[in-house]
Design a protein around this motif. Structure first.
Motif, mmCIF file in Angstrom:
data_model
loop_
_atom_site.group_PDB
_atom_site.id
_atom_site.type_symbol
_atom_site.label_atom_id
_atom_site.label_comp_id
_atom_site.label_asym_id
_atom_site.label_seq_id
_atom_site.Cartn_x
_atom_site.Cartn_y
_atom_site.Cartn_z
ATOM 1 N N GLY A 187 -15.896 26.598 -14.574
ATOM 2 C CA GLY A 187 -16.136 25.167 -14.703
ATOM 3 C C GLY A 187 -17.097 24.788 -15.811
ATOM 4 N N THR A 188 -17.185 25.594 -16.871
ATOM 5 C CA THR A 188 -18.088 25.280 -17.974
ATOM 6 C C THR A 188 -17.475 24.224 -18.891
ATOM 7 O OG1 THR A 188 -17.206 26.976 -19.470
ATOM 8 C CG2 THR A 188 -18.904 27.657 -17.890
ATOM 9 N N ARG A 189 -18.274 23.739 -19.850
ATOM 10 C CA ARG A 189 -17.832 22.721 -20.803
ATOM 11 C C ARG A 189 -17.508 23.314 -22.169
ATOM 12 N NH1 ARG A 189 -16.183 18.249 -18.190
ATOM 13 N NH2 ARG A 189 -17.535 17.896 -16.411
ATOM 14 N N GLU A 190 -17.336 24.631 -22.236
ATOM 15 C CA GLU A 190 -17.104 25.272 -23.529
ATOM 16 C C GLU A 190 -15.803 24.801 -24.180
ATOM 17 O OE1 GLU A 190 -18.580 29.733 -23.195
ATOM 18 O OE2 GLU A 190 -17.787 29.025 -21.284
ATOM 19 N N LEU A 191 -14.811 24.450 -23.363
ATOM 20 C CA LEU A 191 -13.537 24.009 -23.923
ATOM 21 C C LEU A 191 -13.702 22.695 -24.676
ATOM 22 C CD1 LEU A 191 -10.613 24.917 -24.083
ATOM 23 C CD2 LEU A 191 -10.130 23.606 -22.015
ATOM 24 N N GLU A 192 -14.616 21.852 -24.227
ATOM 25 C CA GLU A 192 -14.857 20.584 -24.927
ATOM 26 C C GLU A 192 -15.412 20.832 -26.333
ATOM 27 O OE1 GLU A 192 -17.252 18.004 -22.571
ATOM 28 O OE2 GLU A 192 -15.571 17.363 -21.316
ATOM 29 N N ASP A 193 -16.241 21.873 -26.476
ATOM 30 C CA ASP A 193 -16.763 22.203 -27.808
ATOM 31 C C ASP A 193 -15.624 22.550 -28.759
ATOM 32 O OD1 ASP A 193 -19.298 21.841 -26.786
ATOM 33 O OD2 ASP A 193 -19.576 23.970 -26.322
ATOM 34 N N PHE A 194 -14.626 23.259 -28.230
ATOM 35 C CA PHE A 194 -13.461 23.606 -29.053
ATOM 36 C C PHE A 194 -12.665 22.357 -29.416
ATOM 37 C CE2 PHE A 194 -8.891 24.513 -29.172
ATOM 38 C CZ PHE A 194 -8.837 25.392 -30.244
ATOM 39 N N PHE A 195 -12.386 21.509 -28.431
ATOM 40 C CA PHE A 195 -11.604 20.303 -28.687
ATOM 41 C C PHE A 195 -12.321 19.360 -29.659
ATOM 42 C CE2 PHE A 195 -9.558 20.893 -24.289
ATOM 43 C CZ PHE A 195 -8.539 21.641 -24.837
ATOM 44 N N GLU A 196 -13.642 19.367 -29.616
ATOM 45 C CA GLU A 196 -14.388 18.484 -30.510
ATOM 46 C C GLU A 196 -14.172 18.865 -31.964
ATOM 47 O OE1 GLU A 196 -18.588 16.106 -29.976
ATOM 48 O OE2 GLU A 196 -18.434 18.161 -29.271
ATOM 49 N N GLN A 197 -13.934 20.148 -32.218
ATOM 50 C CA GLN A 197 -13.639 20.587 -33.585
ATOM 51 C C GLN A 197 -12.285 20.066 -34.068
ATOM 52 O OE1 GLN A 197 -14.524 24.880 -34.328
ATOM 53 N NE2 GLN A 197 -15.130 24.916 -32.181
ATOM 54 N N LEU A 198 -11.379 19.802 -33.128
ATOM 55 C CA LEU A 198 -10.040 19.326 -33.483
ATOM 56 C C LEU A 198 -9.954 17.813 -33.561
ATOM 57 C CD1 LEU A 198 -7.821 21.546 -31.137
ATOM 58 C CD2 LEU A 198 -8.153 21.853 -33.581
ATOM 59 N N GLY A 199 -10.936 17.113 -32.988
ATOM 60 C CA GLY A 199 -10.806 15.689 -32.720
ATOM 61 C C GLY A 199 -10.633 14.806 -33.943
ATOM 62 N N GLN A 200 -10.014 13.644 -33.691
ATOM 63 C CA GLN A 200 -9.836 12.607 -34.704
ATOM 64 C C GLN A 200 -10.275 11.270 -34.122
ATOM 65 O OE1 GLN A 200 -5.720 12.659 -35.836
ATOM 66 N NE2 GLN A 200 -5.851 14.621 -36.898
#
Length: 634
Positions: free
Chosen positions: A260-273
């Motif tokens: 249940g960590t937030r590490e996936l959000e860090d990855f998605f933030e790199q992709l974001g627009q």
């Protein structure tokens, strides 16, 4: 969701929650004890007491030589990994150590069977043990590099703990040091009893020679190079097309579903627009000025899964609203997932601003339903604004793309409406099977059906006479869980009455519905209780943390669901009272996945799965071939 995205979502069935560290270690010691009983034969097992004694000794030797390296790796890996900048938790470290132990036991067991069948002898078993220890090092190196994002040399330090501990125990208790001419009387008297203890070990270990440790070192280096080459090849397409590493995605995905960590959000933030999304709010007030109910509809997608990004948006809306909150699904697909949960606050702030802009009226029209092709549209006007609820049931449909929803809302406004709250009912789909998952894309026939239906509904509502509005609501959290397809908002019901016509809006906190269930609910409600009915889902992705396909009605008894909805509808009918209603829209600037990013991400992830397995097998076979060559040369 497209078919490519569904393939990616389907991978979540292989993911499970990491057990607590003590559970992993307890199971590891049990496996080690059983392996010891199978591997060592300390004496004659005849006689009950002698048999129990030798059985216990065999189990202890298994725990000592197999279990202790696992325990040391479980506790030591987290500390060493974090010291060098990694992120392994105790639960992950213990599970990784257990996996390493299983690898050792499996390889040695197979080698024992082959040795007995072919007569290769005890040395072959220990040659296989060398391969097993090197394989554990390679496996741990791969996982630690993926999870902690450490370099090869740095990750090798925590990755080698289990292998080095096992090798050290074998070195001491096999008496390997006696093969070397070292030291003098002082060393013989004080150090040799601790560094060479073959008398206290099973006799099988006497076969181990210095060459085994040389081969172990060479094999570990060979496997480390193979792991590095594998990761470089797999990672290259991701960096070229997306500018991110596949290891970041793997680490975030495992971290989210396992702990249940937030590490996936860090990855998605790199992709974001960056994107601008309309946020529409419909509020109902009692005569005393208090809010009775609030519909909140931003044009985002509540995904990608669990509470990552906007996955928990429906629940956040419910906590923020004064009245009973209704957060239905908007016309937006996975490209409009919010990259982090922080973006939810931006949307909710825009919703609060829209709420402050609302001008209320006591008038509304009866609801109307129109059809165009496969699309059905339920509409109801409140003053100069309108709610439109779109469905393709009984045909299958999934997400409606952002551009289609904007066009449909604009078509409805051409008839004289001001604000339009356009809901994708998201209430009939056949899951993740079949070539067509019902994705409504711009330019498709279904998109034009929806746009036309919105226009027809707008025309009828603009021509309809308005009358006094009554509203009743009801809500039940229910005992169903996200694993059963129902989120924390449970089931919410709103009943409007205008000019004697009653319309019920049922909102279920789930992700789409089993085929036929929506029609069954609508038929039951309209035959006994109300004039018009529609069923919607929030499309919450809290229900999709581990299971990609978890629609309403798949895991729960549909009769029980229908009974609950009927009871809540009766309660809402009894709750009717005069209200005023109003609608307003604000725009929010948020960071989303972006156009085609979800599809690109899904395509790359699926390619890694389909081609990565074959590549991994090729790398393993090549590394094993080199190992065999080294063994023959040695």
């Amino acid at each position: 969701m497209t078919s490519t995205q569904s393939d990616l979502a389907g991978l979540s069935r292989f993911i499970f929650r990491a057990p607590n560290w003590y559970s992993s270690l307890g199971f590891a010691l049990l496996v080690a004890a059983m392996a010891g009983v199978a591997a060592f034969d300390s004496g004659d097992l005849a006689g009950s007491w002698r048999g129990l004694f030798f059985l216990g000794r065999d189990a202890w030797e298994g725990i000592f030589f197999i279990g202790i390296p696992t325990v040391v790796a479980a506790f030591g890996t987290t500390g060493v990994d974090r010291f060098v900048g990694g992120k392994l938790t105790h639960n992950r470290s213990s599970l990784l150590a257990l996996a390493g132990e299983v690898i050792i036991v499996t390889i040695v067991t197979l080698a024992t069977i082959i040795s007995v069948a072919t007569g290769l002898g005890q040395r072959f078993i220990f040659d296989a043990l060398v391969v097993a220890l090197a394989s554990v090092f390679a496996f741990r190196l791969l996982i630690i590099m993926a999870v902690s994002r450490s370099s090869l040399l740095i990750a090798s330090v925590p990755a080698s703990i289990q292998t080095l501990t096992a090798a050290a125990l074998l070195f001491v208790y096999s008496g390997t040091l006696r093969f070397f001419e070292v030291g003098g009387p002082l060393l013989e008297a004080y150090l040799m009893p601790y560094l060479a203890r073959p008398s206290r070990a099973p006799p099988e270990l006497s076969v181990i020679a210095p060459s085994h440790f040389q081969l172990l070192a060479i094999t570990c280096v060979t496997y480390a190079v193979a792991v590095y080459a594998f990761l470089r090849v797999v990672d290259r397409p991701w960096r070229r097309s997306l500018g991110v590493s596949v290891l970041d995605f793997i680490r975030g995905f495992i971290g989210h579903v396992a702990e249940g960590t937030r590490e996936l959000e860090d990855f998605f933030e790199q992709l974001g627009q960056e994107a601008i999304v309309p946020v529409t709010v419909l509020s109902f007030r009692r005569t005393d000025g208090t809010e009775k109910a609030r519909f909140v509809l931003p044009m985002i997608h509540p995904g990608p899964m669990g509470e990552i990004g906007g996955g928990n948006f429906p629940e956040r809306v419910a906590r923020r609203a004064e009245g009973l909150a209704f957060p239905p699904h908007a016309t937006a697909g996975h490209d409009f997932n919010l990259v982090t949960e922080r973006e939810v606050d931006v949307v909710l702030d825009a919703a609060d601003c829209a709420y402050d802009d609302i001008e209320y009226t006591a008038d509304a029209t009866p609801s109307t339903r129109v059809e165009s092709g496969d699309a059905k549209m339920l509409g109801q006007r409140f003053g100069d604004d309108a709610v439109l609820v779109s469905t393709y049931a009984p045909m299958f449909a999934d997400d409606v793309e952002y551009a289609v929803g904007l066009s449909a809302a604009a078509e409805a406004r051409t008839t004289g409406l001001e604000d339009v709250l356009l809901v994708d009912a998201h209430n009939c789909n056949n899951g993740l099977s079949g070539p067509d998952l019902g994705h409504v894309t711009p330019g498709s026939k279904r998109s034009f059906d929806m746009i036309s239906a919105a226009g027809y509904a707008g025309e009828r509502l603009s021509e309809s006479e308005q009358d006094t509005l009554l509203l009743g609501t009801a809500w039940e959290e229910t005992d169903w869980t996200p694993r059963e397809g129902i989120g924390p908002l449970g089931i919410r019901v709103a009943v409007t009455e205008v000019a004697g016509q009653t319309t019920v809006y049922v909102l279920i906190d789930g992700n789409n519905m089993e085929p036929g269930l929506r029609d069954r609910i609508v038929e039951s409600l309209t035959s006994k209780r109300v004039d018009v009915a529609e069923v919607m889902t929030t499309d919450t992705h809290i229900v999709n943390t581990v299971e990609a396909e978890n629609q309403v009605g798949a895991a729960i008894d549909q009769d029980d669901l229908l009974e609950t909805i009927e009871r809540l509808t009766d309660e809402a009918l009894d709750d009717r009272e005069p209200v005023t209603a109003g609608m307003a829209t604000r725009r929010a600037e948020v960071t989303i996945f972006g156009n085609d990013r979800t599809e690109t991400l899904a395509s790359h992830a699926n390619a890694v799965v389909s081609m990565g397995g074959a590549l991994a097998l090729a790398v393993i076979l090549a590394a094993m071939a080199v190992s065999i060559l080294v063994f023959f040369l040695a």
